[in-house]
Design an enzyme around this catalytic site. Structure first.
Site, PDB file in Angstrom:
ATOM      1  N   CYS A  43      57.790  12.199   4.678  1.00  0.00           N
ATOM      2  CA  CYS A  43      57.021  12.162   6.217  1.00  0.00           C
ATOM      3  C   CYS A  43      57.352  10.713   4.913  1.00  0.00           C
ATOM      4  O   CYS A  43      56.908   9.152   5.719  1.00  0.00           O
ATOM      5  CB  CYS A  43      56.126  11.961   6.495  1.00  0.00           C
ATOM      6  SG  CYS A  43      54.559  12.659   5.933  1.00  0.00           S
TER       7      CYS A  43
ATOM      8  N   HIS B 156      49.769  11.751   7.849  1.00  0.00           N
ATOM      9  CA  HIS B 156      50.900  11.776   8.013  1.00  0.00           C
ATOM     10  C   HIS B 156      51.422  10.247   7.562  1.00  0.00           C
ATOM     11  O   HIS B 156      50.775   9.454   7.805  1.00  0.00           O
ATOM     12  CB  HIS B 156      51.450  12.224   9.542  1.00  0.00           C
ATOM     13  CG  HIS B 156      52.692  12.422   9.934  1.00  0.00           C
ATOM     14  ND1 HIS B 156      54.004  12.850   9.387  1.00  0.00           N
ATOM     15  CD2 HIS B 156      53.163  11.887  10.717  1.00  0.00           C
ATOM     16  CE1 HIS B 156      55.138  12.726  10.099  1.00  0.00           C
ATOM     17  NE2 HIS B 156      54.694  12.477  10.570  1.00  0.00           N
TER      18      HIS B 156
ATOM     19  N   GLN C 160      62.686  15.136   9.309  1.00  0.00           N
ATOM     20  CA  GLN C 160      63.083  15.543   8.030  1.00  0.00           C
ATOM     21  C   GLN C 160      62.646  16.921   7.634  1.00  0.00           C
ATOM     22  O   GLN C 160      62.680  17.319   6.449  1.00  0.00           O
ATOM     23  CB  GLN C 160      61.099  14.908   7.877  1.00  0.00           C
ATOM     24  CG  GLN C 160      59.885  15.638   7.989  1.00  0.00           C
ATOM     25  CD  GLN C 160      58.595  15.289   7.783  1.00  0.00           C
ATOM     26  OE1 GLN C 160      58.847  13.862   8.604  1.00  0.00           O
ATOM     27  NE2 GLN C 160      57.233  15.639   7.406  1.00  0.00           N
TER      28      GLN C 160
ATOM     29  N   ASN D  10      58.756   8.011  14.412  1.00  0.00           N
ATOM     30  CA  ASN D  10      58.237   9.136  13.130  1.00  0.00           C
ATOM     31  C   ASN D  10      60.020   9.767  12.906  1.00  0.00           C
ATOM     32  O   ASN D  10      60.881   9.229  13.022  1.00  0.00           O
ATOM     33  CB  ASN D  10      57.562  10.046  14.538  1.00  0.00           C
ATOM     34  CG  ASN D  10      57.066  11.536  14.003  1.00  0.00           C
ATOM     35  OD1 ASN D  10      56.954  11.227  12.332  1.00  0.00           O
ATOM     36  ND2 ASN D  10      56.535  12.620  15.130  1.00  0.00           N
TER      37      ASN D  10
END
Length: 310
Positions: free
Chosen positions: A115, A253, A109, A274
């Site tokens: 996110c 997150h 990102q 992630n």
């Protein structure tokens, strides 16, 4: 340590604007490296920390630029939806959607609080692959740039559920190839690129909150968007193993649960994708301890989960 910092800069292509900035970054790097080495020297943890491309960042900067999940004021009452997996009474002992062709390569990102878009898009990519047999990398930038209203704020953060609503209301989502993630031109919506759709969804459903068993049912059937607290130095420098560190529930997150399993010594874990690139964690993934005895889950992973429907 200065020599290590120089080598690190070369490895990750780091360039600072001036000597003052370089010295500031060096001091943060030094502090982080000392912490990492002290932690690993303990030798009694289930996970390891490591130096990565983010080691010159402070926790404050992590909060400001790498996270971006905007926590709703009322987690439970935000929206009540059906839960299609409520009556599932058996699930496999482990599942990894990466091995089933439902997870695209890890993305990055960058220094943008997007996110939430990466989490939602990964979940859409997953269910599209599961239902059609076609794995397509889809466009986070379309969501970041075109879903800017009173709900989501581009690099300023947002919610995965709002991203799902945007994709549904907008008639689908385009591909990464057509609308690649490049922030050099900012986040102005390109209406021409976003008009070409490669996948549609019918909406989304929430996983019943604060229940890892319910989350397990959902992840057994498709990748699921989850929110966690990630503003911790151990999370920033997680390198390998099953993460079971001290972790709160101030969700900040958005990530994607793409499976679960159990280690040889019997530790249950979630497989979490992630969006900080492949230099972080286990090739961009983290295994987070599962079944901690508190319904919220470690780092709040079971507090606020959702998935797209097709």
């Amino acid at each position: 340590m200065e020599e290590r910092h120089e080598q690190w800069m070369v490895k990750y292509g780091k360039v600072y604007k001036d000597e003052e900035e370089k010295q500031k970054r060096f001091l943060i790097f030094k502090k982080n490296v000392e912490y990492i080495e002290s932690f690993n020297a303990g030798g009694d943890k289930s996970y390891k920390l490591g130096i990565n491309h983010l080691t010159d960042l402070s926790i404050e900067e992590l909060k400001g630029s790498l996270n971006g999940y905007k926590r709703p004021h009322d987690l439970v009452g935000s929206k009540i939806t059906p839960f299609k997996y409520a009556n599932v009474d058996s699930v496999p002992s482990s599942i990894d959607w990466r091995t089933k062709g439902a997870v695209t390569p890890v993305k990055d990102q960058g220094f943008c609080g997007s996110c939430w878009a990466f989490s939602a898009v990964a979940a859409v990519e997953g269910i599209h692959a599961i239902t059609t047999g076609e794995l397509i990398s889809m466009s986070e930038l379309e969501v970041v740039s075109c879903d800017q209203n009173d709900r989501d704020w581009g690099c300023g953060g947002g919610y995965m559920e709002n991203a799902f609503e945007f994709i549904f209301e907008n008639g689908g989502i385009t591909s990464e190839a057509n609308y690649p993630y490049n922030l050099t031109n900012g986040t102005i919506c390109d209406k021409t690129k976003e008009s070409y759709k490669v996948a549609q969804i019918k909406g989304y459903e929430m996983v019943p909150p604060n229940d890892e068993t319910e989350l397990l049912k959902a992840v057994a059937n498709q990748p699921v968007s989850v929110a966690i607290e990630a503003n911790l130095i151990d999370f920033l420098h997680y390198s390998s193993g099953v993460f079971d560190g001290i972790c709160g529930t101030l969700l900040d997150h958005g990530v994607t649960a793409v499976g679960y399993g159990t280690t040889e010594n019997g530790t249950d874990y979630w497989i979490v994708k992630n969006s900080w690139g492949t230099n972080w964690g286990e090739g961009g993934y983290i295994r987070i301890k599962r079944g901690i005895g508190a319904g919220l889950g470690l780092c709040g992973i079971a507090m606020y989960a959702s998935y797209p429907t097709v």
